[in-house]
Design an enzyme around this catalytic site. Structure first.
Site, PDB file in Angstrom:
ATOM      1  N   LYS A 153     -10.271   1.739  -1.569  1.00 56.38           N
ATOM      2  CA  LYS A 153     -10.894   1.082  -0.694  1.00 56.38           C
ATOM      3  C   LYS A 153     -11.369   0.924   0.220  1.00 56.38           C
ATOM      4  CE  LYS A 153      -7.477   1.846   4.302  1.00 56.38           C
ATOM      5  NZ  LYS A 153      -6.505   2.294   4.283  1.00 56.38           N
ATOM      6  N   CYS A 169      -5.973  -2.812   2.935  1.00 54.68           N
ATOM      7  CA  CYS A 169      -5.224  -2.669   4.145  1.00 54.68           C
ATOM      8  C   CYS A 169      -6.272  -2.565   5.632  1.00 54.68           C
ATOM      9  CB  CYS A 169      -4.847  -1.500   4.016  1.00 54.68           C
ATOM     10  SG  CYS A 169      -3.556  -1.166   6.250  1.00 54.68           S
ATOM     11  N   GLU A 199       1.636  -1.107  -0.028  1.00 55.16           N
ATOM     12  CA  GLU A 199       0.043   0.167   0.187  1.00 55.16           C
ATOM     13  C   GLU A 199       0.828   1.427  -0.042  1.00 55.16           C
ATOM     14  OE1 GLU A 199      -3.901   1.641   2.519  1.00 55.16           O
ATOM     15  OE2 GLU A 199      -2.171   0.722   3.300  1.00 55.16           O
TER      16      GLU A 199
END
Lengths: 389, 389
Positions: free
Chosen positions: B196, B233, B119
């Site tokens: 995300k 994440c 990331e």
């Protein structure tokens, strides 16, 4: 294999020390100090005489100024069967009840408030055989069966909530069977029951030949000591089963199981699934597994190309507790009966939720809509192809 | 702490041997033999000269008579930043690109088909500072930014699909920022991008000050080598995010992350969450974490009562692969740059699904309905009270 490994913990503690042990414990368990809680001398003596292990660990929370701590002592028991499986049904059952009573008595002496037994704790795991007779005779009424009556007495004696996992016969609905958790209050009343939601269809786990998927939703039971729920065995693999108990307010979710170490087994998943559930749902979890080998009168096959045999292999125990922050305690052994106790402050659940915001960031509206789409028979998965451009 | 522990694996391999090591590996990783795959001498030499680790492991499937094997070589890279964070933005970025190019070149030499970077791989993790200037200058166009152009060339050169994780600036919508995965085809085309879905709001992870929850659903990208998706994440903690990639047909789901070992960190959850996702969704997962310490020019606090400081602490690396059966390989180190390769047969996914039946037994209809109820403002959790009786 010469001899079964006693426990994962034994491998670690026999070989690691000093900073390596600290770092292992930090990375694996989530803390370098297991916060062991002392056990009474008298309990240790009974455990030794009756060949079961006993251990207790603390899961403290931060002090709050608007709520007092909510300390609860929770126990889980893992154990083997007692007499051979060719003995009469009631003899087999009574031998287990007699043995486990000694462990429950110790839990009572230790002041355990909530106790959960393993799946089908009063019988062998018979479903590998696919035989209906005589094994269905182990089934009982959840409300009035001998096992429930036996435990109600102990629940009152020790002011202890007891979760009893039985093969239930539902006389009010054609006498069908269920895999059922009976929640017995510290008053001796039955608070309610929960039936297993997800039924395995793999290897020796032929439960779908005996009973269907549960029809009791995702009940959470408000006991005097806290809100509890039961994700039964195979439900461990289903993240939505865990999630709904959390949405309904469970503070502790037990996972009474019967699972094996043999090929295609689950041992490397045992530390993962109940622990992931604790993390993502910010509640305590307690996976419980039976121990020992169980040999049946007639041979059966395991649908793995291997010859027929009379035992599924080792049920590997290893029961443990995990906190809402993902920190866990050492497990019980792989081979011996045991009583594991957690002294937990239930305030930790809300503290972890406030800190990590996993509920707040869940976007359930998006997923309710997504699952609705998946269920559509015309569902088209969201796939992006290069040549669409 | 004197010196950072090199890796979880080093603790084990320096202290365990023989049967204890075998049993540890079986219970923890899921297999006693890691199935190491040889690396070219030339690659090992480049890795040594450039101070990064390299390792490869196999994840084979059973032979089928109706499908050929679908062997794919998948790579993941973890790395630290290169020059101090007070240097000009483009100098910082270019230094990282130059360093990582050497690792990508080795991945190319090793025949990696699909490569995923960590990331925000081309920048420090700046969000701890809460400062907008100068850090927002790291943002780029997903389609035409310098990082995408740089990688498109390498993708074509090595016939490699590359997943590039950037801070995206969306010029077509007011120039807002996103946390975005750009999927670059082996042809050099952009297959698409994914933003995300779940944004953290905890400790030093102040991303919600910079960008909002993603609006790209749960895209799965059909590459020449297999169907891939990216759970970015913090989405690691959200089981429904993982699930929807599975429902959309993902065969490999990457989890590029930036996460730390400090108090309140995630290190004991690192082995749990991506692995649970692999198990319950029966696909391959690959969590990737950056390494090293990153010091910023101005001090900041971490909302934990401690004094202000200029570094979040150690990003602990430890990137790994997990198969659909929950078996994982050793991870990369906690402290060094590294390239980890998995030689996986994607046929394993369907084999595990057919065996374990986790999809078949999901009861999604029940959960779609349950989630709909939870969303209702008048929702009453399913709680059973004793005194209702």
């Amino acid at each position: 294999m010469d001899k079964e490994t006693h426990s994962f913990e034994a491998i670690i503690n026999n070989n690691l020390s000093g900073r390596d042990l600290d770092e292992f414990n930090r990375i694996y368990y989530g803390r370098t100090n297991h916060l062991e809680v002392p056990i009474k001398e008298s309990s240790i003596a009974v455990a030794k005489d009756n060949n079961f292990d006993i251990a207790a660990y603390a899961f403290p929370a931060k002090k709050e100024s608007t709520r007092p701590p909510r300390i609860v002592k929770v126990g889980i028991i893992q154990h083997s069967i007692v007499v051979p499986t060719d003995r009469p049904i009631n003899e087999q059952k009574n031998a287990i009840l007699t043995k486990v009573k000694k462990i429950i008595d110790v839990a009572g002496q230790e002041g355990v408030n909530i106790l959960c037994l393993q799946e089908f704790w009063n019988m062998p795991y018979v479903f590998c055989t696919r035989e209906k007779h005589p094994w269905c005779e182990f089934a009982e009424s959840a409300e009035n069966g001998p096992t429930t009556r036996f435990l109600r007495e102990l629940a009152v004696k020790y002011s202890m909530v007891i979760v009893s996992m039985i093969l239930e016969r539902d006389e009010n609905h054609g006498g069908v069977l269920w895999d059922t958790a009976v929640i017995i209050s510290d008053t001796g009343n039955i608070i309610g029951k929960h039936r297993k939601n997800h039924i395995p269809r793999v290897g020796d786990f032929n439960e779908s030949n005996y009973y269907m998927e549960g029809n009791t939703g995702h009940s959470v039971f408000a006991t005097r000591y806290g809100k509890i729920a039961v994700n039964i065995c195979f439900g461990r693999h289903h993240v939505l089963n865990w999630m709904m108990f959390g949405q309904n307010g469970a503070e502790i979710v037990f996972n009474p199981s019967a699972t094996i170490a043999a090929e295609g087994g689950s041992e490397w998943m045992w530390n993962v699934e109940a622990r992931n559930a604790a993390i993502t749902n910010c509640y305590f979890t307690a996976p419980i597994n039976r121990v020992g080998y169980e040999e049946f009168p007639n041979e059966f096959t395991s649908a793995d190309g291997k010859p027929a045999h009379k035992s599924m292999g080792l049920f590997y125990g290893s029961s443990y507790f995990c906190g809402p922050d993902g920190v866990r305690c050492p497990g019980l052994s792989r081979t011996k009966d045991g009583l594991l106790i957690a002294v937990m402050d239930l305030n930790m659940n809300r503290q972890v939720r406030d800190r990590r915001c996993y509920y707040m960031t869940q976007r359930l509206d998006m997923y309710a809509e997504s699952l609705r789409k998946v269920l559509d028979l015309e569902f088209k998965p969201q796939v992006v192809y290069e040549n669409e451009k």
